[in-house]
Design an enzyme around this catalytic site. Structure first.
Site, PDB file in Angstrom:
ATOM      1  N   TYR A 233     -42.613  42.086  37.866  1.00 27.89           N
ATOM      2  CA  TYR A 233     -41.359  41.461  37.436  1.00 27.89           C
ATOM      3  C   TYR A 233     -40.732  42.270  36.299  1.00 27.89           C
ATOM      4  O   TYR A 233     -39.533  42.586  36.329  1.00 27.89           O
ATOM      5  CB  TYR A 233     -41.664  40.033  36.982  1.00 27.89           C
ATOM      6  CG  TYR A 233     -40.516  39.277  36.387  1.00 27.89           C
ATOM      7  CD1 TYR A 233     -39.621  38.586  37.189  1.00 27.89           C
ATOM      8  CD2 TYR A 233     -40.351  39.205  35.000  1.00 27.89           C
ATOM      9  CE1 TYR A 233     -38.571  37.857  36.633  1.00 27.89           C
ATOM     10  CE2 TYR A 233     -39.315  38.487  34.438  1.00 27.89           C
ATOM     11  CZ  TYR A 233     -38.425  37.814  35.263  1.00 27.89           C
ATOM     12  OH  TYR A 233     -37.393  37.105  34.704  1.00 27.89           O
TER      13      TYR A 233
ATOM     14  N   ALA B 228     -33.706  39.604  39.450  1.00 30.69           N
ATOM     15  CA  ALA B 228     -35.148  39.494  39.645  1.00 30.69           C
ATOM     16  C   ALA B 228     -35.575  38.065  39.969  1.00 30.69           C
ATOM     17  O   ALA B 228     -36.517  37.842  40.735  1.00 30.69           O
ATOM     18  CB  ALA B 228     -35.883  39.991  38.399  1.00 30.69           C
ATOM     19  N   GLU B 229     -34.898  37.094  39.380  1.00 28.68           N
ATOM     20  CA  GLU B 229     -35.302  35.700  39.535  1.00 28.68           C
ATOM     21  C   GLU B 229     -34.860  35.097  40.869  1.00 28.68           C
ATOM     22  O   GLU B 229     -35.634  34.442  41.546  1.00 28.68           O
ATOM     23  CB  GLU B 229     -34.733  34.854  38.384  1.00 28.68           C
ATOM     24  CG  GLU B 229     -35.392  35.092  37.041  1.00 28.68           C
ATOM     25  CD  GLU B 229     -36.787  34.499  36.965  1.00 28.68           C
ATOM     26  OE1 GLU B 229     -37.157  33.699  37.858  1.00 28.68           O
ATOM     27  OE2 GLU B 229     -37.515  34.839  36.015  1.00 28.68           O
ATOM     28  N   SER B 230     -33.590  35.299  41.214  1.00 23.76           N
ATOM     29  CA  SER B 230     -33.048  34.579  42.371  1.00 23.76           C
ATOM     30  C   SER B 230     -32.263  35.443  43.347  1.00 23.76           C
ATOM     31  O   SER B 230     -31.838  34.939  44.394  1.00 23.76           O
ATOM     32  CB  SER B 230     -32.127  33.450  41.881  1.00 23.76           C
ATOM     33  OG  SER B 230     -30.955  34.000  41.266  1.00 23.76           O
TER      34      SER B 230
ATOM     35  N   VAL C 267     -32.044  39.903  34.965  1.00 25.31           N
ATOM     36  CA  VAL C 267     -32.950  38.761  35.109  1.00 25.31           C
ATOM     37  C   VAL C 267     -32.539  37.907  36.309  1.00 25.31           C
ATOM     38  O   VAL C 267     -33.394  37.455  37.092  1.00 25.31           O
ATOM     39  CB  VAL C 267     -32.974  37.921  33.811  1.00 25.31           C
ATOM     40  CG1 VAL C 267     -33.726  36.608  34.019  1.00 25.31           C
ATOM     41  CG2 VAL C 267     -33.600  38.720  32.672  1.00 25.31           C
TER      42      VAL C 267
END
Length: 278
Positions: free
Chosen positions: A253, A166-168, A163
């Protein structure tokens, strides 16, 4: 009138005792006593999950009776899936610390091979860190924090890392156009929801994102696709579509996370005392 006052006094004393017990329990016998109340609904609402959690803590501290009671819960399917091998494992642990009833159970069911209870593990030591908002931790340092934080929420660290990627992309200073912030891109409402005071502190940010994943995995029964889709698009959107919503961003995502994590099912994590019930 006197009887009513006595009853109210008794109820207040029970309530005070339970609050004190929850806040200051530090002995195995206290944990076991409170667990018994939750198991049998004595003065509190019956809650097998909480009874299990407290028995587990007491047993890990060496309490023989708590270990026996865990064996009894497993053997009889009392709030838990019936697992005779895990039950015998607990009876063996209790017998080794002097419980005569557990020893009798071992004699009676000696044909069953004992097994460890993988759900009852010592709690990892809390992660503490003093990090300035301008800190830019390395990926290796972030991975070390996740390896300590994720088990506290019964989450696979590899999912948390997927996560974060994928997020940052492991950028602790990341800020999106929607005001999602930090490693796990928490929006202010989510940070507040899970008690995060300083969203720019990378450790706090990981705790908030992991707490949210814990909630989502419980809410969606361990379905990784639904949980991470909800992390991106919100749980109500996933509920509305009964699955991954037909948004290109969300579907991409989910696929990015699954390509890294490569699992669609995660064990449903047990409840925590600080769960946010919304």
């Amino acid at each position: 009138m006197i009887a009513i006052r006595l009853l109210l006094g008794w109820l207040l004393s029970i309530s005070a005792t339970l609050v004190l017990a929850q806040d200051s329990i530090d002995t195995a016998s206290d944990l076991r006593t409170l667990a018994l109340r939750y198991e049998h609904g004595r003065g509190v609402k019956q809650d097998y999950a909480e009874a299990y959690r407290l028995y587990c803590k007491a047993a890990l501290l060496g309490d023989a009776q708590a270990a026996y009671n865990l064996g009894w819960m497993y053997f009889n399917g009392r709030g838990l899936s019936r697992k005779a091998d895990v039950a015998v494992g607990w009876f063996m642990r209790a017998a080794k610390t002097g419980d005569v009833y557990a020893a009798r159970m071992l004699v009676r069911y000696q044909g069953i091979t004992p097994a460890d209870d993988s759900d009852c593990q010592p709690e990892p030591a809390p992660v503490t860190a003093s990090i300035e908002p301008s800190s830019n931790p390395s990926r290796k340092l972030v991975e070390s924090w996740v390896s300590q934080i994720a088990p506290q929420y019964s989450i696979d660290p590899r999912l948390v890392l997927a996560v974060i990627q994928a997020e940052s992309g492991f950028n602790s200073s990341a800020l999106s156009s929607k005001n999602a912030q930090g490693l796990m891109q928490l929006i202010p409402a989510t940070a507040e929801r899970f008690g995060i005071k300083d969203v720019w502190n990378p450790v706090e940010n990981i705790k908030g994102g992991t707490a949210y994943l814990h909630w989502l995995l419980r809410h969606f029964g361990g379905n990784v696709e639904w949980a991470v889709a909800a992390y991106n698009a919100g749980e109500r959107t996933v509920e509305q579509y009964q699955g991954v919503p037909p948004y290109r961003e969300t579907r991409n995502y989910v696929q990015r996370i699954l390509a890294t994590y490569q699992k669609t099912v995660h064990p449903v994590p047990p409840p925590r005392s600080d769960d946010r019930l919304f």
